[in-house]
Design an enzyme around this catalytic site. Structure first.
Site, PDB file in Angstrom:
ATOM      1  CE  LYS A 565      -4.211   2.019   1.866  1.00 32.51           C
ATOM      2  NZ  LYS A 565      -4.593   2.444   3.195  1.00 32.51           N
ATOM      3  CG  ASP A 664     -14.374   0.016  10.694  1.00 32.02           C
ATOM      4  OD1 ASP A 664     -15.911  -0.566  10.468  1.00 32.02           O
ATOM      5  OD2 ASP A 664     -13.712  -0.039   9.677  1.00 32.02           O
TER       6      ASP A 664
END
Length: 825
Positions: A565, A664
């Site tokens: 990433k 989350d």
């Protein structure tokens, strides 16, 4: 307050057992707060011969109490001012003698229990009562006439029960002190009485999801303090012009979804300068919006779909002046019109959700959409759009949901960017579209393509969502850099071969910072190896896009596959106050947590390196399948995935120190490797809980459908909040449905399952693809646990360790799942 008495606060501990009789009968306690513990059983009956007690405040909310309220207890509490017994499992009826026993009672809160029967008429004798809340029970019958004798009432709240009848206008006048009237989610019928205008102090009016009808009374304009009007899900009709919104300067929410209002949008609405949410979808409105809507500078949510508005170009030109809009739903309007390509439509910079579907619009997909840099959801489906898909849409780096299906688009789907992260369902119904995503060759016009392995849909979304796991670790690096400590060392020499491969980067020979693993791995990668493995971060190797940058697939010379990433300079967070949390997260290593290999900084970019997850995310398998046998998860596979994810969650909740609240947990943050082993990912929103605390207070974050109800009430993040979210994941595995059933109604999966369960239809909630496979008994047992996980009362939810033990008991082989290869069907 009586002098010499005690205030005893034992809230938010881990107390268990019953409530000691000595506390209830003490003659020295006037405030007793034992809320949000694990106290259980029935309340003790205090005999009527007991002398009156000085207790003024009793808060037993958020526990596990059961049974009916004992009658004798209240008879000896003549000084009781406040009773809060919400979020328990009390049964039976609301005690009828509360006020006769405690004439000074000012607050009664009984929400989220299992109370039944009718509302006791005797509550009307509570002359001092200001707050009466009993929402989310199973009460029935009409509002008793006597209740309206409680003229001091300011808050009258009975949402989500089974109340019937009408709202008696003649009696309503008596409640002139009402500030909040919430009777939503019942079975009331009839009209809103004209006498509503007598409630001059009214700020909140919630009559949503009833069977009410008729026109809105013009007297509603007299409630000049109104902040919220929520009437959605009824059968109201007539023109809105009868209500003079000029008189409602404090109005922030006007929700009229799913009614039958006619006419145009009244000019007076545009005078409500504080309006934040305006929901008018699914009515019979027509005409055009006035340019005055640009005066609504605070407007964030606007829903106009399923009406008969005209002139889409004019509408968009007008709405672009609403600079704070984040959600705009205007689909099923504008029949037969052309999609505007006007480049002057340059507003909407804060827009996150845009839906213009089912309009029969023609023309091309306009380029101005690519300027909406914050867009997360784009729905242009079921129109007559033509031409090619603009490659500029790849610049929408935050786009996580796209639907341009059922148009007349043609040509190749642009490669190598955000559009490559979506499944074929986003593009279906366009027979002239082609490309690897659709498994349809473009022939001579085919654009450069990526191999099907590189575009594996399972890997694309899985890595996109999982990649953000390491952002927090990068913050640790930032911390060290700011404090003058260097984490990156190594040679700064370059050879000619490397210079060309990394011309846009500096120090490409530097070693990556490797996160130590428990197996003693010490291999060092150099950044130039990553550059080569991604072909200088070429777009052909893009496999996803997260919140802070693109994700690339890299294959090292030894065949090892990694996900890289790249966080662009201005997009990755820099908050120093997270440094201590990041340091702890770097130590959280478990076989069911997504592995982070390393990280580094080059120039103004950060890089995070992960193990590559061949099968992407659970969300993709459940909700974005290709409808073929190879994309189906049978029940044993789903059960193993649930067990693996629970093991990862159990580690961060109970083993690593301090504990971690993930905040989350969702199916898109559960990744699957080539053997379908489950990994919990994305710790970007996590918070630490130290040993001497049970919760952390923080900002409200998370994903719609997974957010525990207590977060919205008090922004309190707890381990039990993660359990709620994990319960939603279990329901997804069981039902195959998304956590929010429809975007337009925002009806949540948990509520639907609970409704079906209350009707004895448990078997009907199971995924149709799983029924008849011989696993129904096991699935129904998991359903019971899932429903416990999503209980509104946090204290009634099991711990994750209890969930793991339960899953182990269903199938002992689950304990060895990490050594078992799970084959596709």
């Amino acid at each position: 307050m009586l002098s010499g008495l005690l205030r005893l606060n034992l809230s938010h501990n881990l107390l268990s057992g019953g409530l000691p009789l000595e506390l209830m009968s003490s003659n020295s306690i006037n405030v007793l707060d034992v809320s949000f513990n694990r106290l259980n059983g029935n309340l003790h009956e205090l005999p009527s011969s007991t002398p009156s007690r000085p207790l003024q405040v009793l808060n037993i909310s958020g526990n596990l109490f059961t049974g009916e309220f004992p009658s004798g207890t209240w008879e000896v509490m003549s000084s009781l001012v406040s009773l809060n017994a919400s979020n328990n499992s009390f049964t039976g009826q609301i005690p009828s003698h509360l006020c006769s026993s405690s004439p000074v009672l000012a607050m009664i809160a009984l929400c989220y229990n299992q109370l039944s029967g009718s509302i006791p008429p005797a509550l009307g004798n509570c002359s001092m009562l200001k707050v009466l809340k009993a929402g989310h029970n199973t009460l029935s019958g009409p509002l008793p006439d006597e209740l309206f004798n409680a003229t001091s009432l300011e808050y009258l709240s009975f949402p989500d029960n089974g109340l019937q009848g009408i709202l008696d206008g003649g009696r309503l006048i008596n409640l002139r002190n009402l500030v909040n009237l919430d009777l939503g989610g019942n079975r009331l019928n009839g009209k809103i009485p004209d006498s509503i205008g007598q409630l001059k102090r009214l700020e909140e009016l919630h009559l949503d999801h009833n069977n009410m009808s008729g026109e809105l009374p013009s007297t509603l304009s007299n409630c000049t303090n109104l902040i919220t009007i929520d009437l959605k899900g009824n059968s109201f009709s007539g023109e809105l012009q009868k209500v003079n919104f000029f008189k409602l300067p404090n109005l922030k929410t006007l929700d009229l979804l799913y009614n039958s209002f006619t006419g145009t949008v009244p000019e007076s609405i545009y005078s409500c300068s504080k309006l934040v949410a305006l929901r008018l979808s699914a009515n019979n409105l027509h005409g055009q919006l006035s340019p005055r809507i640009g005066n609504l500078k605070s407007l964030v949510f606007l829903s106009l779909a399923f009406n008969n508005f005209t002139n889409i170009t004019s509408t968009l030109q007008i709405l672009k002046n609403c600079r704070n809009l984040t959600s705009l739903l205007i689909g099923t309007n504008f029949k037969g019109e052309v999609m505007p390509e006007d480049e002057t439509i340059d507003g909407f910079q804060n827009l996150q959700v845009l839906s213009i579907s089912n309009c029969s619009l023609s023309g091309k997909i306009p380029l101005w959409l690519s300027n909406l840099k914050n867009l997360q959801v784009l729905d242009l489906s079921s129109n007559h759009l033509t031409g090619a898909i603009p490659s500029a849409l790849n610049n929408l780096h935050f786009l996580s949901a796209l639907n341009i299906s059922y148009n007349n688009l043609e040509g190749p789907i642009p490669n190598g960017g955000q559009l490559s992260t979506f499944s074929n369902s986003s593009f279906e119904g366009n027979p002239k579209l082609c490309g690897p995503i659709l498994l349809r060759s473009c022939g001579s016009v085919e654009a450069p393509t990526i191999s099907t392995t590189q575009l594996s849909r399972k890997a694309v979304l899985g890595i996109a969502f999982g990649a953000f796991f390491g952002v927090v670790l990068l913050l640790l690096l930032v911390y060290f850099l700011i404090s003058g400590k260097s984490l990156i060392t190594g040679s700064k020499t370059h050879n000619n071969e490397d210079v060309e491969a990394s011309s846009h980067l500096s120090d490409s020979e530097q070693s990556l910072v490797i996160v130590p693993r428990g197996n003693g791995e010490t291999n060092k990668l150099k950044f130039v190896d990553i550059v080569k493995a991604t072909n200088n971060f070429h777009q052909e190797n893009i496999i996803g896009c997260g919140g802070c940058g693109l994700v690339y697939k890299a294959t090292l010379p030894d065949g090892t596959k990694l996900a890289i990433k790249k966080l662009n300079g201005e997009m990755w967070p820099m908050e120093r106050e997270f440094a201590a949390e990041v340091e702890a997260l770097s130590m959280a290593q478990h076989e069911n947590l997504v592995p982070l290999w390393g990280y580094c900084i080059q120039g103004d970019s950060g890089f995070l390196i992960y193990s590559y997850m061949e099968n992407g995310s659970l969300d993709d398998w459940l909700h974005n399948s290709d409808d073929n046998a190879n994309s189906f998860l049978n029940w044993p596979m789903r059960l193993r995935i649930a067990h693996g994810a629970s093991m990862g969650l159990s580690y961060i909740h109970g083993v690593c120190k301090p504990y971690i609240v993930h905040r989350d947990i969702k199916s898109s943050n559960i990744l699957l490797d080539k053997k379908f082993k489950a990994y919990v990912a994305d710790f970007g929103l996590s918070r630490l809980v130290h040993a001497n605390k049970t919760h952390v207070t923080t900002e409200l974050v998370g994903t719609l459908g997974y957010i525990p109800p207590e977060y919205g009430q008090g922004w309190v993040a707890t381990l039990r909040g993660d359990i709620y979210s994990f319960g939603i994941v279990l329901l997804e595995l069981l039902t195959g449905r998304r956590p929010v059933l429809t975007l337009s109604s925002s009806k949540e999966l948990a509520k639907w399952v609970q409704e079906m369960k209350s009707e004895g239809k448990q078997i009907d909630v199971l995924d149709p693809a799983l029924r008849g496979t011989g696993h129904e008994e096991q699935m129904l047992k998991v359903l019971e646990v899932a429903c416990k996980c999503v209980n509104h009362n946090p204290c009634m939810r099991p711990t994750i360790q209890e969930v793991v033990s339960f899953l182990d008991s269903l199938d002992p082989s689950l304990q060895m799942q990490n050594s078992v290869e799970i084959e596709r069907i």
